[in-house]
Design a protein around this motif. Structure first.
Motif, short mmCIF file in Angstrom:
data_model
loop_
_atom_site.label_atom_id
_atom_site.label_comp_id
_atom_site.label_asym_id
_atom_site.label_seq_id
_atom_site.Cartn_x
_atom_site.Cartn_y
_atom_site.Cartn_z
N GLY A 127 93.22 2.81 46.33
CA GLY A 127 92.59 2.18 47.61
C GLY A 127 91.74 0.99 46.91
N HIS A 128 90.90 0.38 47.88
CA HIS A 128 90.02 -0.78 47.62
C HIS A 128 89.18 -0.25 46.42
CE1 HIS A 128 91.65 -3.48 50.60
NE2 HIS A 128 91.61 -2.57 51.44
N ASP A 129 88.56 1.23 46.77
CA ASP A 129 87.75 1.74 45.77
C ASP A 129 88.44 2.41 44.85
OD1 ASP A 129 85.94 3.27 44.38
OD2 ASP A 129 85.22 4.56 46.04
N THR A 130 88.65 2.21 43.38
CA THR A 130 89.42 2.75 42.38
C THR A 130 89.28 3.96 42.10
OG1 THR A 130 88.00 1.69 40.72
CG2 THR A 130 89.83 0.24 41.59
N ALA A 131 88.06 4.66 42.62
CA ALA A 131 87.93 6.15 42.32
C ALA A 131 87.91 6.42 40.87
CB ALA A 131 89.04 6.95 43.02
N LEU A 132 87.42 5.57 40.13
CA LEU A 132 86.97 5.70 38.55
C LEU A 132 85.70 6.08 38.44
CD1 LEU A 132 89.09 2.78 37.39
CD2 LEU A 132 89.95 5.31 37.42
N TYR A 133 85.43 6.83 37.28
CA TYR A 133 83.95 7.31 37.16
C TYR A 133 83.36 6.29 36.00
CZ TYR A 133 84.62 11.53 39.51
OH TYR A 133 85.05 12.63 40.55
N ASP A 134 82.27 5.28 36.46
CA ASP A 134 82.00 4.34 35.73
C ASP A 134 81.43 4.67 34.24
OD1 ASP A 134 82.68 2.55 37.40
OD2 ASP A 134 80.50 2.20 38.27
N ARG A 169 93.14 -1.91 23.37
CA ARG A 169 91.99 -2.37 23.36
C ARG A 169 90.98 -1.57 24.58
NH1 ARG A 169 91.40 -6.78 25.88
NH2 ARG A 169 93.23 -6.87 26.85
N LEU A 170 91.46 -1.02 25.27
CA LEU A 170 90.48 -0.45 26.28
C LEU A 170 90.32 0.90 26.41
CD1 LEU A 170 91.75 -2.94 29.20
CD2 LEU A 170 89.77 -3.09 27.70
N ARG A 171 91.12 1.80 25.84
CA ARG A 171 91.14 3.29 26.03
C ARG A 171 89.67 4.01 25.75
NH1 ARG A 171 95.63 5.29 22.51
NH2 ARG A 171 95.24 7.16 23.73
N ASP A 172 89.03 3.35 24.89
CA ASP A 172 87.75 3.82 24.73
C ASP A 172 86.51 2.98 25.28
OD1 ASP A 172 88.74 6.01 23.14
OD2 ASP A 172 88.95 4.50 21.33
N VAL A 173 86.79 2.17 26.16
CA VAL A 173 85.70 1.31 26.79
C VAL A 173 85.44 2.08 28.16
CG1 VAL A 173 85.35 -1.02 27.89
CG2 VAL A 173 86.62 -0.89 25.90
N ALA A 174 83.97 2.00 28.41
CA ALA A 174 83.54 2.78 29.65
C ALA A 174 83.89 1.92 30.77
CB ALA A 174 82.00 2.70 29.77
N VAL A 175 84.41 2.55 32.04
CA VAL A 175 85.04 1.59 33.05
C VAL A 175 84.05 0.60 33.51
CG1 VAL A 175 85.72 2.19 35.57
CG2 VAL A 175 86.79 3.34 33.76
N ARG A 176 82.73 1.01 33.40
CA ARG A 176 81.64 -0.16 33.76
C ARG A 176 81.88 -1.33 33.36
NH1 ARG A 176 76.85 1.14 35.05
NH2 ARG A 176 77.06 3.56 34.92
N ARG A 186 91.61 -2.23 38.00
CA ARG A 186 92.86 -2.26 38.66
C ARG A 186 94.01 -1.39 37.87
NH1 ARG A 186 92.35 -1.42 43.95
NH2 ARG A 186 93.81 -2.10 45.27
N ARG A 187 94.36 -1.82 36.78
CA ARG A 187 95.36 -1.28 36.01
C ARG A 187 95.00 0.14 35.47
NH1 ARG A 187 98.43 -5.12 31.75
NH2 ARG A 187 98.20 -7.17 32.82
N THR A 188 93.86 0.39 35.20
CA THR A 188 93.40 1.76 34.88
C THR A 188 93.47 2.59 36.14
OG1 THR A 188 91.92 0.73 33.40
CG2 THR A 188 91.36 3.15 34.20
N ALA A 189 93.02 2.14 37.27
CA ALA A 189 93.23 2.82 38.68
C ALA A 189 94.70 3.22 38.80
CB ALA A 189 92.75 2.35 39.75
N LEU A 190 95.63 2.33 38.71
CA LEU A 190 96.89 2.68 38.76
C LEU A 190 97.38 3.56 37.71
CD1 LEU A 190 99.49 2.17 40.36
CD2 LEU A 190 100.00 0.08 39.29
N ALA A 191 97.02 3.23 36.54
CA ALA A 191 97.14 4.33 35.54
C ALA A 191 97.00 5.85 35.76
CB ALA A 191 96.63 4.22 34.04
#
Length: 226
Positions: free
Chosen positions: A83-90, A124-131, A139-144
């Motif tokens: 959705g517009h809100d990616t529902a990920l935990y920052d 590059r991003l697997r260990d990066v905090a979502v915030r 967006r890519r992470t939310a689709l993943a």
């Protein structure tokens, strides 16, 4: 046709406003259904109803064989929604978010590395905090997170939003691969020059009703129509 979504005269309210006003829809297995229409037409509401996130006031509705009135919780567990809100935990990293959604969906953690790699966020991003992610990276992470859940029904609201050309091309291929593997995809989009070529069907929504339903350029499964 195996029924994935069945709506008959569905009415759904946002406040007192009928955001869906008697929607009728049948969607089968492996279809890619484009939902188009102006802002406020009811596109996002249609996806939210199919995800079990918005209660219907009247009509009959089933998603993946679950009644949308009696068993909304089962619907929510069974679909994948972007959705517009990616529902990920920052505060969690990219990988931690995917592992959370895998466990919530009772999917083995072994699916996580493949999903990270598929959406180009592994190295590059697997260990990066979502915030700390850019809009496109979120967006890519939310689709993943949708990919890792392996849902039979994908509900994607403006999936190309915030992505560069490479990211948009990647999303297109992920959608086609999902349909080829047997999943059904419903996507709401304003980017008709891109999404019309993806779809097996084009729905137009206006005033909370589906005003047209036309065949697209692909067959179910994501294959080009003859």
């Amino acid at each position: 046709m195996v029924s994935i979504v069945s709506l008959q005269g569905v009415v759904a309210l946002l406040g007192r406003f009928p955001a869906l006003a008697g929607a009728d829809l049948e969607v089968g297995e492996s279809e890619i259904v484009l939902v188009q229409g102006p802002n406020g037409a009811g596109k996002s509401t249609l996806l939210r109803v199919c995800a079990g996130l918005l209660r219907i006031e009247s009509g009959r509705a089933e998603v993946l064989g679950h009644d949308l009135v009696a068993d909304r919780a089962a619907v929510r567990r069974s679909v994948g929604l972007l959705g517009h809100d990616t529902a990920l935990y920052d505060d969690l990293t990219v990988e931690e978010n995917l592992r959370f959604w895998a466990r919530a969906s009772r999917i083995d953690d072994e699916a996580v590395p493949a999903a990270l790699d598929r959406l180009g966020v592994a190295e590059r991003l697997r260990d990066v905090a979502v915030r700390n992610l850019s809009a496109g990276q979120r967006r890519r992470t939310a689709l993943a997170a949708v990919v890792v859940r392996r849902p039979r029904l994908w509900l994607l609201d403006e999936p190309h939003s915030g992505l560069d050309q490479g990211g948009r091309d990647l999303i297109d291929q992920v959608i086609l691969d999902a349909a080829s593997a047997g999943a059904t995809v419903m996507l709401a989009s304003h980017e008709l020059d891109r999404t019309l070529d993806l779809a097996t069907r084009h729905l137009t929504v206006a005033g909370g009703t589906i005003t047209s339903d036309e065949r697209g350029s692909r067959e179910p499964g994501g294959h080009d129509a003859a």
